[in-house]
Design a protein around this motif. Structure first.
Motif, PDB file in Angstrom:
ATOM      1  N   ALA A 177       0.812  -1.215   0.000  1.00  0.00           N
ATOM      2  CA  ALA A 177       0.000   0.000   0.000  1.00  0.00           C
ATOM      3  C   ALA A 177       0.846   1.267   0.000  1.00  0.00           C
ATOM      4  CB  ALA A 177      -0.936  -0.001   1.208  1.00  0.00           C
ATOM      5  N   VAL A 178       1.900   1.272   0.809  1.00  0.00           N
ATOM      6  CA  VAL A 178       2.687   2.500   1.005  1.00  0.00           C
ATOM      7  C   VAL A 178       3.823   2.620   0.001  1.00  0.00           C
ATOM      8  CG1 VAL A 178       4.113   3.798   2.632  1.00  0.00           C
ATOM      9  CG2 VAL A 178       2.073   2.590   3.437  1.00  0.00           C
ATOM     10  N   GLN A 179       4.570   1.538  -0.182  1.00  0.00           N
ATOM     11  CA  GLN A 179       5.740   1.618  -1.050  1.00  0.00           C
ATOM     12  C   GLN A 179       5.398   1.434  -2.524  1.00  0.00           C
ATOM     13  OE1 GLN A 179       8.795  -1.035   0.423  1.00  0.00           O
ATOM     14  NE2 GLN A 179       8.583  -0.307   2.528  1.00  0.00           N
ATOM     15  N   ALA A 180       4.525   0.465  -2.812  1.00  0.00           N
ATOM     16  CA  ALA A 180       4.197   0.207  -4.221  1.00  0.00           C
ATOM     17  C   ALA A 180       3.090   1.120  -4.731  1.00  0.00           C
ATOM     18  CB  ALA A 180       3.803  -1.259  -4.397  1.00  0.00           C
ATOM     19  N   MET A 181       1.991   1.237  -3.947  1.00  0.00           N
ATOM     20  CA  MET A 181       0.860   2.049  -4.375  1.00  0.00           C
ATOM     21  C   MET A 181       1.003   3.522  -4.005  1.00  0.00           C
ATOM     22  SD  MET A 181      -1.183  -0.124  -5.886  1.00  0.00           S
ATOM     23  CE  MET A 181      -2.727   0.770  -5.963  1.00  0.00           C
ATOM     24  N   ARG A 182       1.990   3.845  -3.155  1.00  0.00           N
ATOM     25  CA  ARG A 182       2.272   5.236  -2.770  1.00  0.00           C
ATOM     26  C   ARG A 182       1.093   5.902  -2.055  1.00  0.00           C
ATOM     27  NH1 ARG A 182       7.817   6.023  -3.462  1.00  0.00           N
ATOM     28  NH2 ARG A 182       8.470   5.112  -5.440  1.00  0.00           N
ATOM     29  N   LEU A 183       0.352   5.144  -1.251  1.00  0.00           N
ATOM     30  CA  LEU A 183      -0.747   5.745  -0.513  1.00  0.00           C
ATOM     31  C   LEU A 183      -0.207   6.624   0.606  1.00  0.00           C
ATOM     32  CD1 LEU A 183      -3.366   2.839  -0.211  1.00  0.00           C
ATOM     33  CD2 LEU A 183      -3.178   4.619  -1.952  1.00  0.00           C
ATOM     34  N   ARG A 184      -0.836   7.768   0.794  1.00  0.00           N
ATOM     35  CA  ARG A 184      -0.424   8.730   1.802  1.00  0.00           C
ATOM     36  C   ARG A 184      -1.566   8.964   2.803  1.00  0.00           C
ATOM     37  NH1 ARG A 184       3.586   7.167   0.165  1.00  0.00           N
ATOM     38  NH2 ARG A 184       5.218   8.284  -1.015  1.00  0.00           N
ATOM     39  N   ARG A 185      -1.257   9.720   3.851  1.00  0.00           N
ATOM     40  CA  ARG A 185      -2.255  10.023   4.874  1.00  0.00           C
ATOM     41  C   ARG A 185      -3.483  10.674   4.223  1.00  0.00           C
ATOM     42  NH1 ARG A 185      -2.189  10.885  10.448  1.00  0.00           N
ATOM     43  NH2 ARG A 185      -3.801  12.321  11.192  1.00  0.00           N
ATOM     44  N   GLY A 186      -4.652  10.156   4.546  1.00  0.00           N
ATOM     45  CA  GLY A 186      -5.895  10.679   3.998  1.00  0.00           C
ATOM     46  C   GLY A 186      -6.368   9.975   2.741  1.00  0.00           C
ATOM     47  N   ASP A 187      -5.512   9.125   2.142  1.00  0.00           N
ATOM     48  CA  ASP A 187      -5.918   8.388   0.946  1.00  0.00           C
ATOM     49  C   ASP A 187      -6.871   7.250   1.318  1.00  0.00           C
ATOM     50  OD1 ASP A 187      -4.415   9.984  -0.688  1.00  0.00           O
ATOM     51  OD2 ASP A 187      -2.722   8.595  -0.847  1.00  0.00           O
ATOM     52  N   GLY A 188      -7.873   7.023   0.482  1.00  0.00           N
ATOM     53  CA  GLY A 188      -8.822   5.947   0.724  1.00  0.00           C
ATOM     54  C   GLY A 188      -8.313   4.614   0.218  1.00  0.00           C
ATOM     55  N   LEU A 189      -8.764   3.542   0.829  1.00  0.00           N
ATOM     56  CA  LEU A 189      -8.436   2.188   0.397  1.00  0.00           C
ATOM     57  C   LEU A 189      -9.520   1.244   0.891  1.00  0.00           C
ATOM     58  CD1 LEU A 189      -5.774   0.564   2.725  1.00  0.00           C
ATOM     59  CD2 LEU A 189      -6.663   2.838   3.170  1.00  0.00           C
ATOM     60  N   GLN A 190      -9.528   0.044   0.327  1.00  0.00           N
ATOM     61  CA  GLN A 190     -10.454  -0.998   0.752  1.00  0.00           C
ATOM     62  C   GLN A 190      -9.666  -2.187   1.292  1.00  0.00           C
ATOM     63  OE1 GLN A 190     -13.904  -1.844  -1.946  1.00  0.00           O
ATOM     64  NE2 GLN A 190     -12.743  -0.612  -3.388  1.00  0.00           N
ATOM     65  N   LEU A 191     -10.242  -2.861   2.270  1.00  0.00           N
ATOM     66  CA  LEU A 191      -9.670  -4.081   2.824  1.00  0.00           C
ATOM     67  C   LEU A 191     -10.726  -5.174   2.769  1.00  0.00           C
ATOM     68  CD1 LEU A 191      -8.027  -2.522   6.012  1.00  0.00           C
ATOM     69  CD2 LEU A 191      -6.870  -3.080   3.871  1.00  0.00           C
ATOM     70  N   SER A 192     -10.290  -6.406   2.603  1.00  0.00           N
ATOM     71  CA  SER A 192     -11.232  -7.519   2.559  1.00  0.00           C
ATOM     72  C   SER A 192     -10.576  -8.778   3.091  1.00  0.00           C
ATOM     73  CB  SER A 192     -11.710  -7.763   1.119  1.00  0.00           C
ATOM     74  OG  SER A 192     -12.580  -8.888   1.069  1.00  0.00           O
ATOM     75  N   ASP A 193     -11.399  -9.642   3.673  1.00  0.00           N
ATOM     76  CA  ASP A 193     -10.912 -10.945   4.108  1.00  0.00           C
ATOM     77  C   ASP A 193     -11.040 -11.988   3.012  1.00  0.00           C
ATOM     78  OD1 ASP A 193     -13.648 -11.210   4.033  1.00  0.00           O
ATOM     79  OD2 ASP A 193     -13.859 -12.037   6.054  1.00  0.00           O
ATOM     80  N   GLY A 194     -11.533 -11.577   1.827  1.00  0.00           N
ATOM     81  CA  GLY A 194     -11.724 -12.524   0.743  1.00  0.00           C
ATOM     82  C   GLY A 194     -12.915 -13.428   0.932  1.00  0.00           C
ATOM     83  N   ARG A 195     -13.711 -13.169   1.991  1.00  0.00           N
ATOM     84  CA  ARG A 195     -14.891 -13.980   2.292  1.00  0.00           C
ATOM     85  C   ARG A 195     -16.144 -13.120   2.364  1.00  0.00           C
ATOM     86  NH1 ARG A 195     -12.175 -17.720   7.118  1.00  0.00           N
ATOM     87  NH2 ARG A 195     -10.487 -18.597   5.839  1.00  0.00           N
ATOM     88  N   GLY A 196     -16.129 -12.023   1.653  1.00  0.00           N
ATOM     89  CA  GLY A 196     -17.311 -11.177   1.565  1.00  0.00           C
ATOM     90  C   GLY A 196     -17.245  -9.874   2.332  1.00  0.00           C
ATOM     91  N   LEU A 197     -16.299  -9.737   3.254  1.00  0.00           N
ATOM     92  CA  LEU A 197     -16.187  -8.510   4.042  1.00  0.00           C
ATOM     93  C   LEU A 197     -15.451  -7.442   3.221  1.00  0.00           C
ATOM     94  CD1 LEU A 197     -16.529  -7.000   6.751  1.00  0.00           C
ATOM     95  CD2 LEU A 197     -14.288  -7.928   7.412  1.00  0.00           C
ATOM     96  N   ARG A 198     -16.075  -6.272   3.120  1.00  0.00           N
ATOM     97  CA  ARG A 198     -15.447  -5.148   2.431  1.00  0.00           C
ATOM     98  C   ARG A 198     -15.392  -3.963   3.402  1.00  0.00           C
ATOM     99  NH1 ARG A 198     -14.811  -4.118  -2.981  1.00  0.00           N
ATOM    100  NH2 ARG A 198     -16.340  -5.740  -3.516  1.00  0.00           N
ATOM    101  N   ILE A 199     -14.189  -3.511   3.697  1.00  0.00           N
ATOM    102  CA  ILE A 199     -13.963  -2.409   4.625  1.00  0.00           C
ATOM    103  C   ILE A 199     -13.513  -1.179   3.844  1.00  0.00           C
ATOM    104  CG2 ILE A 199     -12.652  -1.602   6.625  1.00  0.00           C
ATOM    105  CD1 ILE A 199     -12.162  -4.563   7.325  1.00  0.00           C
ATOM    106  N   GLU A 200     -14.231  -0.079   4.015  1.00  0.00           N
ATOM    107  CA  GLU A 200     -13.814   1.201   3.452  1.00  0.00           C
ATOM    108  C   GLU A 200     -13.009   1.919   4.529  1.00  0.00           C
ATOM    109  OE1 GLU A 200     -14.246   2.123   0.405  1.00  0.00           O
ATOM    110  OE2 GLU A 200     -15.766   0.681  -0.280  1.00  0.00           O
ATOM    111  N   ALA A 201     -11.760   2.257   4.216  1.00  0.00           N
ATOM    112  CA  ALA A 201     -10.873   2.850   5.214  1.00  0.00           C
ATOM    113  C   ALA A 201     -10.080   4.003   4.614  1.00  0.00           C
ATOM    114  CB  ALA A 201      -9.929   1.787   5.777  1.00  0.00           C
ATOM    115  N   VAL A 202      -9.397   4.721   5.500  1.00  0.00           N
ATOM    116  CA  VAL A 202      -8.538   5.842   5.104  1.00  0.00           C
ATOM    117  C   VAL A 202      -7.187   5.655   5.773  1.00  0.00           C
ATOM    118  CG1 VAL A 202      -8.164   8.335   5.331  1.00  0.00           C
ATOM    119  CG2 VAL A 202     -10.419   7.475   4.707  1.00  0.00           C
ATOM    120  N   MET A 203      -6.120   5.905   5.031  1.00  0.00           N
ATOM    121  CA  MET A 203      -4.791   5.793   5.594  1.00  0.00           C
ATOM    122  C   MET A 203      -4.595   6.868   6.662  1.00  0.00           C
ATOM    123  SD  MET A 203      -1.965   4.076   5.532  1.00  0.00           S
ATOM    124  CE  MET A 203      -1.972   3.176   3.967  1.00  0.00           C
TER     125      MET A 203
END
Length: 265
Positions: A38-64
């Motif tokens: 997320a940080v080194q490859a995608m270059r996400l910074r503070r305040g950038d949005g991202l999604q997280l998932s367990d691969g079993r249906g859970l979708r988390i909307e989050a912010v760095m």
């Protein structure tokens, strides 16, 4: 633009992803591998949005929140239901990475299960502990690329005899097994009708059923294999007049099925 999605290991003790434990404002410390991505490859910074998932249906909307510490803040989360009519790709092992190309694209299309198959004409061999990790990595990357909350299940590698058993079980449970074969006389249009009927039964009784698409290796499925599968209840069909590579046949069939099942708006 949809925020990038990163898979979390649902069995990792340091990253609880049970939706019962989540609340807006909750902080998650990303695992080291996810943080690097997320940080080194995608270059996400503070305040950038991202999604997280367990691969079993859970979708988390989050912010760095803190890139250096890999800390993110949860804004919202949902639990997406699994499809009632499931799509499964039974992919024969193929050389030069054609099998991995097939499962990569199939995952992006929306396949729910991937079954490796050691076919009679497969030159490549399944190596437990090595090939399964490689295929798993392909599924992970394609799941993230396509922003899916459901990662396809990777089943154990099967033999042709086990596919015969799969066909026999399908007769009992109301599943459908489709064998793609260049010399088949049945055409694809007949399959879409069967898939539609299966989907209607799933919606009526709520019981999950699976459509299996069986794809052979570069040399094709042997006549003996096709005969055994068909005799056990499978449907042998051809997609069209063009002969597709092992890497393309499965994804094409899955795309047509996804459209017939209403997955594509």
């Amino acid at each position: 633009m949809t925020n990038a999605l990163f898979l979390l290991d649902p069995d990792h003790d340091d990253v609880p992803v049970n939706s019962d434990e989540l609340n807006a404002g909750w902080k998650i410390t990303l695992p080291a591998a996810v943080r690097r991505h997320a940080v080194q490859a995608m270059r996400l910074r503070r305040g950038d949005g991202l999604q997280l998932s367990d691969g079993r249906g859970l979708r988390i909307e989050a912010v760095m929140d803190d890139p250096d510490a890999g800390l993110v803040e949860v804004h919202a989360f949902t639990r997406e239901p699994a499809p009632v009519t499931r799509l499964s790709l039974v992919q024969a092992l193929a050389k030069t990475g054609h099998d991995e190309q097939a499962i990569d694209v199939a995952t992006q299309i929306g396949v729910d299960e991937v079954v490796p198959w050691q076919a009679d004409r497969s030159i490549a061999k399944w190596k437990a502990g090595r090939t399964d990790r490689k295929w798993g990595s392909v599924l992970d990357a394609a799941t993230e690329q396509s922003r899916r909350a459901w990662r396809p299940e990777l089943a154990p590698c099967v033999t042709s005899r086990q596919i015969v058993s799969m066909c026999l079980r399908a007769n009992v449970h109301g599943d459908l097994v489709i064998v793609l074969h260049q010399d088949a006389t049945d055409t694809w249009s007949s399959i879409e009708g069967l898939a539609g009927e299966l989907s209607e039964r799933c919606l009526a009784d709520g019981r999950p059923r699976t459509i299996h698409v069986v794809v052979g290796p570069e040399g094709g499925i042997s006549e003996d294999e096709v005969k055994e599968f068909v005799d056990s209840g499978a449907h042998s069909v051809r997609l069209g007049t063009n002969i597709l590579r092992a890497s393309a046949a499965g994804p094409v069939a899955l795309s047509l099925l996804s459209r017939a099942l209403g997955r594509y708006a």
